[in-house]
Design a protein around this motif. Sequence first.
Motif, PDB file in Angstrom:
ATOM      1  N   PHE A 102       0.801  -1.322  -0.077  1.00  0.00           N
ATOM      2  CA  PHE A 102      -0.009   0.066   0.180  1.00  0.00           C
ATOM      3  C   PHE A 102       0.899   1.240   0.386  1.00  0.00           C
ATOM      4  CE2 PHE A 102      -4.185  -1.605   0.909  1.00  0.00           C
ATOM      5  CZ  PHE A 102      -4.087  -2.532   1.358  1.00  0.00           C
ATOM      6  N   GLY A 103       0.271   2.488  -0.655  1.00  0.00           N
ATOM      7  CA  GLY A 103       0.982   3.702  -0.438  1.00  0.00           C
ATOM      8  C   GLY A 103       0.287   4.375   0.859  1.00  0.00           C
TER       9      GLY A 103
ATOM     10  N   TYR B  35      -2.573  -7.492   8.352  1.00  0.00           N
ATOM     11  CA  TYR B  35      -1.751  -6.313   7.864  1.00  0.00           C
ATOM     12  C   TYR B  35      -1.721  -5.135   9.440  1.00  0.00           C
ATOM     13  CZ  TYR B  35      -2.132  -7.387   3.017  1.00  0.00           C
ATOM     14  OH  TYR B  35      -2.229  -8.045   1.896  1.00  0.00           O
ATOM     15  N   GLN B  36      -0.786  -4.463   9.368  1.00  0.00           N
ATOM     16  CA  GLN B  36      -0.750  -3.456  10.463  1.00  0.00           C
ATOM     17  C   GLN B  36      -0.944  -2.237   9.738  1.00  0.00           C
ATOM     18  OE1 GLN B  36       2.922  -2.150  12.150  1.00  0.00           O
ATOM     19  NE2 GLN B  36       2.206  -3.121  14.102  1.00  0.00           N
ATOM     20  N   GLN B  37      -1.766  -1.457  10.488  1.00  0.00           N
ATOM     21  CA  GLN B  37      -1.894   0.040   9.837  1.00  0.00           C
ATOM     22  C   GLN B  37      -1.760   1.086  11.116  1.00  0.00           C
ATOM     23  OE1 GLN B  37      -5.590   1.133   7.725  1.00  0.00           O
ATOM     24  NE2 GLN B  37      -4.566   2.758   6.834  1.00  0.00           N
ATOM     25  N   PRO B  43      -1.810   0.235   5.118  1.00  0.00           N
ATOM     26  CA  PRO B  43      -1.469  -1.022   5.727  1.00  0.00           C
ATOM     27  C   PRO B  43      -0.035  -1.466   5.419  1.00  0.00           C
ATOM     28  CG  PRO B  43      -3.599  -0.742   4.817  1.00  0.00           C
ATOM     29  CD  PRO B  43      -2.870   0.288   4.517  1.00  0.00           C
ATOM     30  N   GLN B  44       0.477  -2.143   6.355  1.00  0.00           N
ATOM     31  CA  GLN B  44       1.721  -3.007   6.139  1.00  0.00           C
ATOM     32  C   GLN B  44       1.668  -4.443   6.215  1.00  0.00           C
ATOM     33  OE1 GLN B  44       4.690  -1.505   5.048  1.00  0.00           O
ATOM     34  NE2 GLN B  44       3.320   0.245   5.006  1.00  0.00           N
ATOM     35  N   PHE B  45       2.170  -5.384   5.365  1.00  0.00           N
ATOM     36  CA  PHE B  45       1.891  -6.890   5.385  1.00  0.00           C
ATOM     37  C   PHE B  45       2.588  -7.411   6.662  1.00  0.00           C
ATOM     38  CE2 PHE B  45       1.140 -10.953   3.322  1.00  0.00           C
ATOM     39  CZ  PHE B  45       2.279 -11.774   3.407  1.00  0.00           C
ATOM     40  N   ILE B  46       2.140  -8.124   7.380  1.00  0.00           N
ATOM     41  CA  ILE B  46       2.742  -8.992   8.314  1.00  0.00           C
ATOM     42  C   ILE B  46       2.881 -10.435   7.953  1.00  0.00           C
ATOM     43  CG2 ILE B  46       2.329  -9.784  10.984  1.00  0.00           C
ATOM     44  CD1 ILE B  46       0.750  -7.581  11.397  1.00  0.00           C
TER      45      ILE B  46
END
Lengths: 112, 114
Positions: A102-103, B35-37, B43-46
């Motif tokens: 994601f951006g 995902y962690q946002q 969001p960042q992929f875990i």
Amino acid sequence: RKEVEQDPGPFNVPEGATVAFNCTYSNSASQSFFWYRQDCRKEPKLLMSVYSSGNEDGRFTAQLNRASQYISLLIRDSKLSDSATYLCVVTAYGGATNKLIFGTGTLLAVQP
Amino acid sequence: DAGVTQSPTHLIKTRGQQVTLRCSPKSGHDTVSWYQQALGQGPQFIFQYYEEEERQRGNFPDRFSGHQFPNYSSELNVNALLLGDSALYLCASSLGGQPTDTQYFGPGTRLTVL
């Protein structure tokens, strides 16, 4: 350098305006491309996939330029209900997963 | 047709504690991604689970672990919580987990670490 870069905004536009969001990605092997919409304190929801030929869904038009590694989203005739954060998303290349990258998102505020 | 569900909705913990978050995928889906946002970020992929195994992992420390059950539901465990773990944790499900497969997100669990 971030893998997916977007202008964070905010974009403040009047109702009825046309607004364009841009996004660049760094991995030329990225396979799939999307725009997600996220309302405040809610989960992201798929707005539309993005194809090289360009695609349109009502007031929304998405474009992909693989050579420039550039993705765009155009919203015509903005509505108050379009106010949200728009996330540019690519899938990673490699492995057998559909991991999404994601951006940071672009915040749109449509004013009455 | 139930969508992706997550529990709990909100959670408050203190530093050093452990937490378990739960996710039930959309009906018919067999792949779960977490995902962690963090606030103001995407969001960042875990990691992703498929057939009860971790198939891919993002850049997160070993304090983050998970599990997938035979019914495809999943848990995310975080040990030794840090203030920086405060975030919205999102679960997404899909069928097969191939690059073109659409992921559907649950409403998330908002974790606050004090």
